[in-house]
Design an enzyme around this catalytic site. Structure first.
Site, PDB file in Angstrom:
ATOM      1  N   GLY A   1      61.692  55.591  33.118  1.00 45.71           N
ATOM      2  CA  GLY A   1      61.496  54.378  32.455  1.00 45.71           C
ATOM      3  C   GLY A   1      62.086  53.985  31.213  1.00 45.71           C
TER       4      GLY A   1
ATOM      5  N   SER B   1      64.903  50.995  31.322  1.00 48.37           N
ATOM      6  CA  SER B   1      65.315  49.971  31.375  1.00 48.37           C
ATOM      7  C   SER B   1      64.056  48.841  31.266  1.00 48.37           C
ATOM      8  CB  SER B   1      66.513  49.627  32.539  1.00 48.37           C
ATOM      9  OG  SER B   1      67.464  50.313  32.436  1.00 48.37           O
TER      10      SER B   1
ATOM     11  N   SER C   1      64.154  53.645  39.431  1.00 49.55           N
ATOM     12  CA  SER C   1      64.402  54.162  40.816  1.00 49.55           C
ATOM     13  C   SER C   1      63.231  55.152  41.002  1.00 49.55           C
ATOM     14  CB  SER C   1      65.657  55.191  40.716  1.00 49.55           C
ATOM     15  OG  SER C   1      66.868  54.085  40.427  1.00 49.55           O
TER      16      SER C   1
ATOM     17  N   GLU D   1      73.267  62.597  32.183  1.00 47.89           N
ATOM     18  CA  GLU D   1      73.169  61.726  33.499  1.00 47.89           C
ATOM     19  C   GLU D   1      74.752  61.310  33.877  1.00 47.89           C
ATOM     20  OE1 GLU D   1      71.567  57.994  32.980  1.00 47.89           O
ATOM     21  OE2 GLU D   1      70.603  57.848  34.623  1.00 47.89           O
TER      22      GLU D   1
ATOM     23  N   GLU E   1      81.610  48.402  31.856  1.00 48.56           N
ATOM     24  CA  GLU E   1      81.912  47.864  30.629  1.00 48.56           C
ATOM     25  C   GLU E   1      81.423  48.442  29.509  1.00 48.56           C
ATOM     26  OE1 GLU E   1      80.563  46.508  33.283  1.00 48.56           O
ATOM     27  OE2 GLU E   1      82.393  45.284  34.180  1.00 48.56           O
TER      28      GLU E   1
HETATM   29  C1  LIG Z   1      70.334  50.698  41.555  1.00 51.86           C
HETATM   30  C2  LIG Z   1      69.679  50.813  40.333  1.00 51.86           C
HETATM   31  C3  LIG Z   1      69.037  51.935  39.946  1.00 51.86           C
HETATM   32  C4  LIG Z   1      68.469  51.874  38.490  1.00 51.86           C
HETATM   33  N1  LIG Z   1      67.747  52.934  38.025  1.00 51.86           N
HETATM   34  C5  LIG Z   1      67.273  52.895  36.946  1.00 51.86           C
HETATM   35  C6  LIG Z   1      66.005  54.064  36.648  1.00 51.86           C
HETATM   36  O1  LIG Z   1      65.494  54.714  37.512  1.00 51.86           O
HETATM   37  N2  LIG Z   1      65.480  54.033  35.342  1.00 51.86           N
HETATM   38  C7  LIG Z   1      66.122  53.036  34.217  1.00 51.86           C
HETATM   39  O2  LIG Z   1      65.728  53.066  33.073  1.00 51.86           O
HETATM   40  N3  LIG Z   1      67.179  52.118  34.667  1.00 51.86           N
HETATM   41  C8  LIG Z   1      67.617  51.997  35.769  1.00 51.86           C
HETATM   42  N4  LIG Z   1      68.681  51.002  36.171  1.00 51.86           N
HETATM   43  C9  LIG Z   1      69.042  50.057  35.341  1.00 51.86           C
HETATM   44  C10 LIG Z   1      70.385  50.332  34.749  1.00 51.86           C
HETATM   45  O3  LIG Z   1      70.550  51.303  33.893  1.00 51.86           O
HETATM   46  C11 LIG Z   1      70.908  48.840  34.324  1.00 51.86           C
HETATM   47  O4  LIG Z   1      70.869  48.110  35.301  1.00 51.86           O
HETATM   48  C12 LIG Z   1      72.111  48.977  33.509  1.00 51.86           C
HETATM   49  O5  LIG Z   1      71.993  49.679  32.286  1.00 51.86           O
HETATM   50  C13 LIG Z   1      72.638  47.549  33.036  1.00 51.86           C
HETATM   51  O6  LIG Z   1      71.674  46.833  32.449  1.00 51.86           O
HETATM   52  P1  LIG Z   1      71.146  45.328  32.951  1.00 51.86           P
HETATM   53  O7  LIG Z   1      71.152  45.457  34.470  1.00 51.86           O
HETATM   54  O8  LIG Z   1      70.215  44.791  32.107  1.00 51.86           O
HETATM   55  O9  LIG Z   1      72.701  44.416  32.732  1.00 51.86           O
HETATM   56  P2  LIG Z   1      73.095  43.777  31.392  1.00 51.86           P
HETATM   57  O10 LIG Z   1      73.024  44.802  30.362  1.00 51.86           O
HETATM   58  O11 LIG Z   1      72.492  42.549  31.274  1.00 51.86           O
HETATM   59  O12 LIG Z   1      74.389  43.662  31.824  1.00 51.86           O
HETATM   60  C14 LIG Z   1      74.991  42.431  32.463  1.00 51.86           C
HETATM   61  C15 LIG Z   1      76.722  42.454  32.576  1.00 51.86           C
HETATM   62  O13 LIG Z   1      77.037  42.268  31.161  1.00 51.86           O
HETATM   63  C16 LIG Z   1      77.827  43.632  30.928  1.00 51.86           C
HETATM   64  N5  LIG Z   1      77.675  44.165  29.567  1.00 51.86           N
HETATM   65  C17 LIG Z   1      76.668  44.157  28.825  1.00 51.86           C
HETATM   66  N6  LIG Z   1      76.753  44.476  27.444  1.00 51.86           N
HETATM   67  C18 LIG Z   1      78.180  44.746  27.384  1.00 51.86           C
HETATM   68  C19 LIG Z   1      79.009  44.816  26.128  1.00 51.86           C
HETATM   69  N7  LIG Z   1      78.676  45.267  25.197  1.00 51.86           N
HETATM   70  N8  LIG Z   1      80.143  44.910  26.557  1.00 51.86           N
HETATM   71  C20 LIG Z   1      80.882  44.430  27.860  1.00 51.86           C
HETATM   72  N9  LIG Z   1      80.181  44.146  28.564  1.00 51.86           N
HETATM   73  C21 LIG Z   1      78.748  44.119  28.826  1.00 51.86           C
HETATM   74  C22 LIG Z   1      77.537  44.668  31.773  1.00 51.86           C
HETATM   75  O14 LIG Z   1      78.422  45.628  32.002  1.00 51.86           O
HETATM   76  C23 LIG Z   1      77.144  43.725  33.177  1.00 51.86           C
HETATM   77  O15 LIG Z   1      78.440  43.556  33.882  1.00 51.86           O
HETATM   78  C24 LIG Z   1      69.196  51.070  37.520  1.00 51.86           C
HETATM   79  C25 LIG Z   1      69.874  50.046  37.978  1.00 51.86           C
HETATM   80  C26 LIG Z   1      70.282  49.755  39.202  1.00 51.86           C
HETATM   81  C27 LIG Z   1      71.151  48.729  39.738  1.00 51.86           C
END
Ligand SMILES: Cc1cc2nc3c(=O)[nH]c(=O)nc-3n(C[C@H](O)[C@H](O)[C@H](O)COP(=O)(O)OP(=O)(O)OC[C@H]3O[C@@H](n4cnc5c(N)ncnc54)[C@H](O)[C@@H]3O)c2cc1C
Length: 399
Positions: A127, A129, A161, A244, A386
């Site tokens: 937990g 994100s 997940s 990880e 990224e």
């Molecule tokens: C299938 C799946 C399983 C997951 N499982 C887990 C889990 O079990 N536990 C958990 O805690 N999380 C989990 N996650 C979350 C995952 O770690 C996040 O989705 C990921 O860190 C990206 O965060 P966000 O989705 O909020 O996207 P955002 O952070 O909003 O990013 C959106 C876009 O902007 C880009 N971006 C953001 N910041 C920057 C920067 N500084 N420079 C350049 N580009 C940037 C990103 O690369 C992306 O393309 C999971 C995600 C998926 C899709």
């Protein structure tokens, strides 16, 4: 294509391979080979077989049930597991929360939790994100306010997940709203049965439930469930994220899928001849093979560096593994879709769940698009590409 192993290492590989061939239940092997996702029961069953053998948590210290293998042996084991299409031991347990408890947990937590984590008596989810806190994880807003010997947790976690399969969550929560954002975070273990937790499924583009969103409404968590010190959770999380990313290399799994694609391509006729004889197809595979070899070498360097360092700092090259490992795994799922051709669209949910029902077309073909869509997450979850580029720019290139 194997890296050259010493005689002892080759013997070790053969020992692992022989044991895996005998110990992996046939039904599970077949399921994994077809690309069908293992059920919770499958994963628990297999992890317990591994634990019985003493191999469920190979990288842990021996006193906590690890194997004492060196970096090369660990790498060989992982690769052999993937090559045999054996499910990995649950990563959340073995690669993420376990090492954090070993490094930063209390003696009581180690004694009580590590054996259960190893045997999958308790299933952990991650937990971290939240809505609005993914890449910028330190912005997380779920709060934990001290009330005697409990914390009261309020907020929401997103994308978790397998939370619907989990008994416990390791979570990052905000315990100081005034400090610099990285300094006000605490690492808590939360029982998913606690009153005040509700959960909604998040359906991913493969059409399945993998992720979830949880809501915490005045959830009471004993202070005894805190790992390490209050407001030091960010340090523990950074340690964990390095673990990880190292595990995102998945060289063995990609190799196994590429080998499968090559074998299947001999049976598929395209333009009047087997697809395996198509020059463009061969070129694509050759490119993946070369990149996989480079990834394998980098992976071994990272694992070796990890074993040497004692300050819990991760090798920033883990970010290269995260990017390249994810891309190559995705490439392997794409090649399998190409081999399956139109049959890749013959998805039948019941079949995919390993329940009743018959797939349309070859049994292996129906899972290819399912896995292709799901694996798009490889370059997002655990830190997007990224974000890994930013780490490499800073920590490796010094930009
Ligand atoms: C299938 C799946 C399983 C997951 N499982 C887990 C889990 O079990 N536990 C958990 O805690 N999380 C989990 N996650 C979350 C995952 O770690 C996040 O989705 C990921 O860190 C990206 O965060 P966000 O989705 O909020 O996207 P955002 O952070 O909003 O990013 C959106 C876009 O902007 C880009 N971006 C953001 N910041 C920057 C920067 N500084 N420079 C350049 N580009 C940037 C990103 O690369 C992306 O393309 C999971 C995600 C998926 C899709």
């Amino acid at each position: 294509m194997d890296l050259r192993l010493s005689a002892d290492e080759a013997r070790f590989r053969d020992e692992v391979r022989t044991w895996l061939n005998a110990a992996l239940p046939d039904d599970l092997r077949r399921k994994m080979h077809l690309g069908v996702r293992p059920s919770k029961a499958d994963i628990v069953r297999w992890q317990r077989i591994l634990n019985e053998k003493g191999w469920a948590a190979p990288s842990w210290p021996v006193e906590h049930g690890g194997t004492g293998w060196d970096a090369t042996q660990l790498y060989i084991f992982k690769e052999e597991m993937q090559r045999a299409f054996a499910p990995d031991p649950l990563g959340m347990n073995i690669n993420l929360v376990g090492p954090v408890i070993i490094a930063f947990g209390s003696e009581q937590q180690k004694k009580e939790l590590l054996p259960k984590i190893r045997n999958l008596d308790i299933w952990f989810c991650q937990g971290f994100s939240e809505p609005g806190a993914g890449s910028d994880l330190a912005s997380l807003k779920t709060t934990a306010v001290r009330d005697g010997d409990h914390y009261i947790v309020n907020g929401s976690k997103l994308w978790t997940s397998n939370a619907h399969r989990a008994d416990w969550m390791f979570a990052l929560v905000r315990t100081d709203t005034t400090a610099k954002k990285q300094k006000g975070i605490t690492y808590l273990l939360i029982d998913m049965k606690s009153p005040g937790i509700t959960m909604n499924p998040v359906i991913t583009m493969d059409g399945d439930r993998w992720c979830n969103q949880e809501f915490f409404d005045n959830v009471r968590v004993p202070v005894a469930n805190r790992i390490g010190e209050e407001n030091k959770g960010w340090n523990y999380a950074k340690y964990l994220l390095g673990h990880e990313r190292v595990n995102f290399g998945k060289v063995g799994a990609t190799k196994a899928r590429i080998a499968l694609a090559k074998a299947l391509a001999t049976r598929v006729i395209s333009n009047g001849k087997p697809l395996s004889e198509d020059q463009r197809f061969q070129e694509k595979l050759a490119l993946i093979d070369v990149e996989l070899k480079a990834l394998e070498i980098t992976n071994m360097q990272v694992v070796a560096a990890m074993k040497k360092n004692t300050d819990h700092k991760q090798d920033p090259k883990a970010s290269i593994l995260k990017i390249k490992g994810g891309e190559l795994y995705q490439a392997a799922t794409e090649i399998l879709v190409e081999v399956a051709g139109p049959q890749a669209m013959a998805r039948q949910t019941e079949f995919l769940k390993g329940e009743t029902g018959t797939a349309v077309g070859a049994d292996w073909a129906a899972t290819t698009s399912h896995n292709y869509f799901m694996m798009r997450e490889r370059t997002i979850a655990g830190g997007s590409t990224e974000v890994q580029h930013n780490i490499i720019a800073k920590a490796i290139l010094g930009l």
